[in-house]
Scaffold this motif. Structure first.
Motif, short mmCIF file in Angstrom:
data_model
loop_
_atom_site.label_atom_id
_atom_site.label_comp_id
_atom_site.label_asym_id
_atom_site.label_seq_id
_atom_site.Cartn_x
_atom_site.Cartn_y
_atom_site.Cartn_z
N ALA A 1 -1.78 -6.52 6.91
CA ALA A 1 -2.24 -6.07 5.60
C ALA A 1 -3.37 -6.97 5.16
O ALA A 1 -3.33 -8.19 5.37
CB ALA A 1 -1.11 -6.10 4.58
N VAL B 1 -2.38 5.35 3.54
CA VAL B 1 -3.60 4.55 3.55
C VAL B 1 -3.71 3.69 4.81
O VAL B 1 -4.77 3.16 5.10
CB VAL B 1 -3.75 3.65 2.30
CG1 VAL B 1 -3.78 4.48 1.04
CG2 VAL B 1 -2.67 2.61 2.24
N CYS C 1 -4.40 -1.60 5.90
CA CYS C 1 -3.16 -2.05 6.51
C CYS C 1 -2.88 -1.17 7.72
O CYS C 1 -3.48 -0.11 7.88
CB CYS C 1 -2.00 -1.98 5.52
SG CYS C 1 -1.68 -0.33 4.87
N TYR D 1 0.82 -1.19 0.00
CA TYR D 1 0.00 0.00 0.00
C TYR D 1 0.87 1.26 0.00
O TYR D 1 1.99 1.24 0.47
CB TYR D 1 -0.91 0.00 1.23
CG TYR D 1 -1.97 -1.08 1.18
CD1 TYR D 1 -3.10 -0.91 0.41
CD2 TYR D 1 -1.81 -2.26 1.89
CE1 TYR D 1 -4.08 -1.89 0.35
CE2 TYR D 1 -2.78 -3.25 1.84
CZ TYR D 1 -3.91 -3.06 1.07
OH TYR D 1 -4.87 -4.02 1.00
#
Length: 119
Positions: A112, A15, A35, A11
């Motif tokens: 994640a 985020v 995540c 990612y």
């Protein structure tokens, strides 16, 4: 200069998120990000014992794969696994695989969510 044939996997910055568990090692946490990091309370899991807590996460579906690892610097030896993956939820299981020493520190658990498609 060496040329890499791989781009970054995972990612992008911004985020993810973090959450800190409160009260006990069985207390559920909520982190609605794909995540991030979960910091547990100070663990006291006896040798060869297991405990678990629920992670509420709106990004998770029943088909997803949850990847975990931990940064842990205390006694004992934590082994992480995931169970009960469902819509908006998964369970983190912490097993102390040490023969004699109890867990005695916080664990920082990185996770994640990997999206899975079947068709």
């Amino acid at each position: 200069m060496a040329v890499s044939h791989f781009s970054e996997l995972g990612y992008k910055r911004g985020v993810g998120g973090t959450v800190t568990q409160i009260t006990s090692s069985a207390t559920a946490v909520t982190l609605n990000k794909p995540c991030g990091q979960i910091t547990t309370v100070a663990l006291t899991t006896a040798a060869a014992a297991e405990e678990a807590f629920v992670v509420n996460n709106s990004f998770v579906t029943a088909k997803d794969v949850i990847v975990l690892n931990t940064t842990y610097a205390g006694g004992g030896k934590p082994f992480l696994s995931v169970s009960n993956v469902g819509a908006g939820v998964f369970t983190v299981n912490i097993t102390n695989v040490a023969a004699a020493a109890a867990l005695d520190a916080v664990a920082v658990i990185n996770f994640a969510v990997l999206k899975v498609v079947t068709a």
